[in-house]
Design an enzyme around this catalytic site. Sequence first.
Site, PDB file in Angstrom:
ATOM      1  N   CYS A   1       3.605  -3.641   9.632  1.00  0.00           N
ATOM      2  CA  CYS A   1       2.717  -3.198   8.611  1.00  0.00           C
ATOM      3  C   CYS A   1       1.972  -1.835   9.016  1.00  0.00           C
ATOM      4  O   CYS A   1       1.023  -1.740   9.338  1.00  0.00           O
ATOM      5  CB  CYS A   1       1.732  -4.248   8.390  1.00  0.00           C
ATOM      6  SG  CYS A   1       0.597  -3.855   6.882  1.00  0.00           S
TER       7      CYS A   1
ATOM      8  N   HIS B   1       4.387  -7.535  24.621  1.00  0.00           N
ATOM      9  CA  HIS B   1       3.978  -7.978  26.148  1.00  0.00           C
ATOM     10  C   HIS B   1       4.919  -7.476  27.138  1.00  0.00           C
ATOM     11  O   HIS B   1       4.588  -7.057  28.221  1.00  0.00           O
ATOM     12  CB  HIS B   1       3.434  -9.247  26.180  1.00  0.00           C
ATOM     13  CG  HIS B   1       2.816  -9.474  27.383  1.00  0.00           C
ATOM     14  ND1 HIS B   1       1.488  -9.106  27.700  1.00  0.00           N
ATOM     15  CD2 HIS B   1       3.158 -10.429  28.301  1.00  0.00           C
ATOM     16  CE1 HIS B   1       1.199  -9.822  28.926  1.00  0.00           C
ATOM     17  NE2 HIS B   1       2.369 -10.463  29.545  1.00  0.00           N
TER      18      HIS B   1
ATOM     19  N   CYS C   1       1.437  -7.100  13.768  1.00  0.00           N
ATOM     20  CA  CYS C   1       1.718  -6.741  12.282  1.00  0.00           C
ATOM     21  C   CYS C   1       3.349  -7.018  12.140  1.00  0.00           C
ATOM     22  O   CYS C   1       3.689  -7.149  10.765  1.00  0.00           O
ATOM     23  CB  CYS C   1       1.449  -5.541  11.938  1.00  0.00           C
ATOM     24  SG  CYS C   1       2.408  -4.225  12.573  1.00  0.00           S
TER      25      CYS C   1
ATOM     26  N   CYS D   1       7.569  -1.426  20.069  1.00  0.00           N
ATOM     27  CA  CYS D   1       6.553  -0.416  19.744  1.00  0.00           C
ATOM     28  C   CYS D   1       6.450   0.293  21.112  1.00  0.00           C
ATOM     29  O   CYS D   1       6.300   1.798  20.996  1.00  0.00           O
ATOM     30  CB  CYS D   1       5.252  -0.922  19.188  1.00  0.00           C
ATOM     31  SG  CYS D   1       5.176  -1.685  17.769  1.00  0.00           S
TER      32      CYS D   1
ATOM     33  N   CYS E   1      -5.678  -9.184  22.152  1.00  0.00           N
ATOM     34  CA  CYS E   1      -4.245  -8.317  22.039  1.00  0.00           C
ATOM     35  C   CYS E   1      -3.265  -9.649  21.585  1.00  0.00           C
ATOM     36  O   CYS E   1      -3.145 -10.654  22.394  1.00  0.00           O
ATOM     37  CB  CYS E   1      -3.752  -7.808  23.298  1.00  0.00           C
ATOM     38  SG  CYS E   1      -2.326  -7.029  23.045  1.00  0.00           S
TER      39      CYS E   1
ATOM     40  N   CYS F   1      -0.178   1.758  19.736  1.00  0.00           N
ATOM     41  CA  CYS F   1      -1.508   1.078  19.490  1.00  0.00           C
ATOM     42  C   CYS F   1      -2.051   0.937  21.009  1.00  0.00           C
ATOM     43  O   CYS F   1      -3.180   1.324  21.116  1.00  0.00           O
ATOM     44  CB  CYS F   1      -1.313  -0.163  18.765  1.00  0.00           C
ATOM     45  SG  CYS F   1      -0.755  -0.032  17.087  1.00  0.00           S
TER      46      CYS F   1
ATOM     47  N   CYS G   1      -5.282  -3.776  30.843  1.00  0.00           N
ATOM     48  CA  CYS G   1      -4.792  -4.777  29.717  1.00  0.00           C
ATOM     49  C   CYS G   1      -5.889  -5.340  28.662  1.00  0.00           C
ATOM     50  O   CYS G   1      -6.903  -5.451  29.167  1.00  0.00           O
ATOM     51  CB  CYS G   1      -4.213  -5.963  30.545  1.00  0.00           C
ATOM     52  SG  CYS G   1      -3.610  -7.415  29.375  1.00  0.00           S
TER      53      CYS G   1
ATOM     54  N   CYS H   1       4.896  -7.432   4.115  1.00  0.00           N
ATOM     55  CA  CYS H   1       4.541  -7.898   2.910  1.00  0.00           C
ATOM     56  C   CYS H   1       5.657  -8.410   2.015  1.00  0.00           C
ATOM     57  O   CYS H   1       5.635  -9.486   1.606  1.00  0.00           O
ATOM     58  CB  CYS H   1       3.883  -6.915   1.885  1.00  0.00           C
ATOM     59  SG  CYS H   1       2.285  -6.354   2.554  1.00  0.00           S
TER      60      CYS H   1
ATOM     61  N   CYS I   1       5.490  -3.774  27.703  1.00  0.00           N
ATOM     62  CA  CYS I   1       3.990  -3.126  27.588  1.00  0.00           C
ATOM     63  C   CYS I   1       3.661  -2.464  29.126  1.00  0.00           C
ATOM     64  O   CYS I   1       3.769  -3.401  30.091  1.00  0.00           O
ATOM     65  CB  CYS I   1       2.816  -3.886  27.272  1.00  0.00           C
ATOM     66  SG  CYS I   1       1.358  -3.264  27.299  1.00  0.00           S
TER      67      CYS I   1
ATOM     68  N   CYS J   1      -2.850  -4.877  20.157  1.00  0.00           N
ATOM     69  CA  CYS J   1      -1.938  -5.116  19.280  1.00  0.00           C
ATOM     70  C   CYS J   1      -2.260  -6.295  18.345  1.00  0.00           C
ATOM     71  O   CYS J   1      -3.099  -7.233  18.809  1.00  0.00           O
ATOM     72  CB  CYS J   1      -0.575  -5.780  20.148  1.00  0.00           C
ATOM     73  SG  CYS J   1       0.695  -6.547  18.982  1.00  0.00           S
TER      74      CYS J   1
ATOM     75  N   CYS K   1       0.874  -1.205  -0.060  1.00  0.00           N
ATOM     76  CA  CYS K   1       0.056   0.110   0.047  1.00  0.00           C
ATOM     77  C   CYS K   1       0.770   1.141   0.087  1.00  0.00           C
ATOM     78  O   CYS K   1       0.444   2.404   0.272  1.00  0.00           O
ATOM     79  CB  CYS K   1      -0.986  -0.043   1.345  1.00  0.00           C
ATOM     80  SG  CYS K   1      -0.145   0.372   2.654  1.00  0.00           S
TER      81      CYS K   1
ATOM     82  N   CYS L   1       4.784   1.570   3.808  1.00  0.00           N
ATOM     83  CA  CYS L   1       6.016   1.504   4.333  1.00  0.00           C
ATOM     84  C   CYS L   1       6.908   2.594   3.963  1.00  0.00           C
ATOM     85  O   CYS L   1       7.575   3.352   4.987  1.00  0.00           O
ATOM     86  CB  CYS L   1       6.833   0.243   3.722  1.00  0.00           C
ATOM     87  SG  CYS L   1       5.967  -1.139   4.061  1.00  0.00           S
TER      88      CYS L   1
HETATM   89 FE1  FSX Z   1       2.653  -4.101   3.333  1.00  0.00          FE
HETATM   90 FE2  FSX Z   1       4.089  -1.631   2.297  1.00  0.00          FE
HETATM   91 FE3  FSX Z   1       1.643  -3.004   5.143  1.00  0.00          FE
HETATM   92 FE4  FSX Z   1       1.534  -1.298   3.324  1.00  0.00          FE
HETATM   93  O1  FSX Z   1       3.985  -0.900   0.637  1.00  0.00           O
HETATM   94  S1  FSX Z   1       3.709  -4.161   5.265  1.00  0.00           S
HETATM   95  S2  FSX Z   1       0.420  -3.148   3.159  1.00  0.00           S
HETATM   96  S3  FSX Z   1       1.769  -0.858   5.496  1.00  0.00           S
HETATM   97  O2  FSX Z   1       2.888  -0.418   3.070  1.00  0.00           O
HETATM   98  O3  FSX Z   1       3.913  -3.489   1.994  1.00  0.00           O
HETATM   99 FE1  SF4 Z   2       0.150  -7.765  26.960  1.00  0.00          FE
HETATM  100 FE2  SF4 Z   2      -1.236  -6.537  25.462  1.00  0.00          FE
HETATM  101 FE3  SF4 Z   2      -2.162  -6.478  27.767  1.00  0.00          FE
HETATM  102 FE4  SF4 Z   2      -0.157  -4.993  27.062  1.00  0.00          FE
HETATM  103  S1  SF4 Z   2      -2.320  -4.970  26.648  1.00  0.00           S
HETATM  104  S2  SF4 Z   2      -0.153  -6.277  28.788  1.00  0.00           S
HETATM  105  S3  SF4 Z   2       0.854  -6.121  25.313  1.00  0.00           S
HETATM  106  S4  SF4 Z   2      -1.937  -8.539  26.596  1.00  0.00           S
END
Ligand code: FSX
Ligand code: SF4
Length: 299
Positions: free
Chosen positions: A187, A224, A281, A259, A250, A271, A244, A154, A227, A278, A49, A52
């Site tokens: 992603c 996790h 991805c 992250c 999650c 997120c 949680c 991807c 987190c 989560c 998409c 990236c």
């Molecule tokens: Fe894939 Fe890249 Fe996800 Fe998008 O092009 S990893 S669909 S965020 O951007 O390839």
């Molecule tokens: Fe783990 Fe998700 Fe709970 Fe955070 S929100 S403690 S990552 S299960």
Amino acid sequence: MNISRRDFLRLCTASSATLALSSLDLLRLEQALANPNGPSVLWLQGSGCTGCSVSLLNRISGSAPTTVGDLLINTINLAYHPNLMATAGDSAVAVARQVHAAGNYILAVEGGIPTAFGGAPCWAWTENGVDVTFASAVTTLAGRAKAVLSIGTCAAWGGMSAAPPNPTGVKGVKAVIGKSTVNIAGCPPHPDWIVWGVAKAIAGTVGTLDSYGRPRALFGRTVHDQCPREEQDETSTYGQDRRCLKKLGCYGPVTRAMCATAQWNNRANWCVDANAQCIGCTEPSFPGAPLRFHAEFDD
Ligand code: FSX
Ligand code: SF4
């Protein structure tokens, strides 16, 4: 804006803790960038998409280098990128071919590779009047690359682009070229992770990879584990701060990514702190079937 090699090094130095760049990495990177014969970067985009590249370009800083677009164009020798290069058409392809012939380059691939219909669902470019499939372009350029980076889930394993029913037969880069790739998963991937991958590949110090080809420096721990909600009570409804999200499905316990410490959108949030579970991805199984966004936690 003209961004210097020093700016790129400054970015890497400033981010060395989150990017896990050692002083030896920085020294090697400096040597590689100072070398006029250092490696170029060829960046190809296939089935995805473009998120990236957008993720990378979304990195904005108050101090130079202010944007990664400036950084890539003016600091490293980014010889080919469909969105960023100034040239297009035959002259752009000619540059890619010259770099390929010289053999001193890093190949970064974004997006998966369609393999059905002889690769016809995705063309990389036209050369001497002949359409070249993305599968063919990646396979050819991977052959002489010093390293192949799969940028995004991807490119690494097919990801969203290979989600069922996948009529175009999208596969990850490794599955098509038959050679290991450095998988900068996500992603999209966080911009710091992409900078890390490019910098380390140029310096020749990518380090150890896990069994899925992800650098352990970036993907060594689960979401996790890092987190801040790990000790909080679990909630079964959305919109609950500091609770949680495990009962909402999650994927943090099985997803390897940093992250919580990297933070997203120029370090505004991530997120879980936006009360969204989560969705895993950075994992090869993403996005799952059926799509896991509201699925029960099943691992
Ligand atoms: Fe894939 Fe890249 Fe996800 Fe998008 O092009 S990893 S669909 S965020 O951007 O390839
Ligand atoms: Fe783990 Fe998700 Fe709970 Fe955070 S929100 S403690 S990552 S299960």
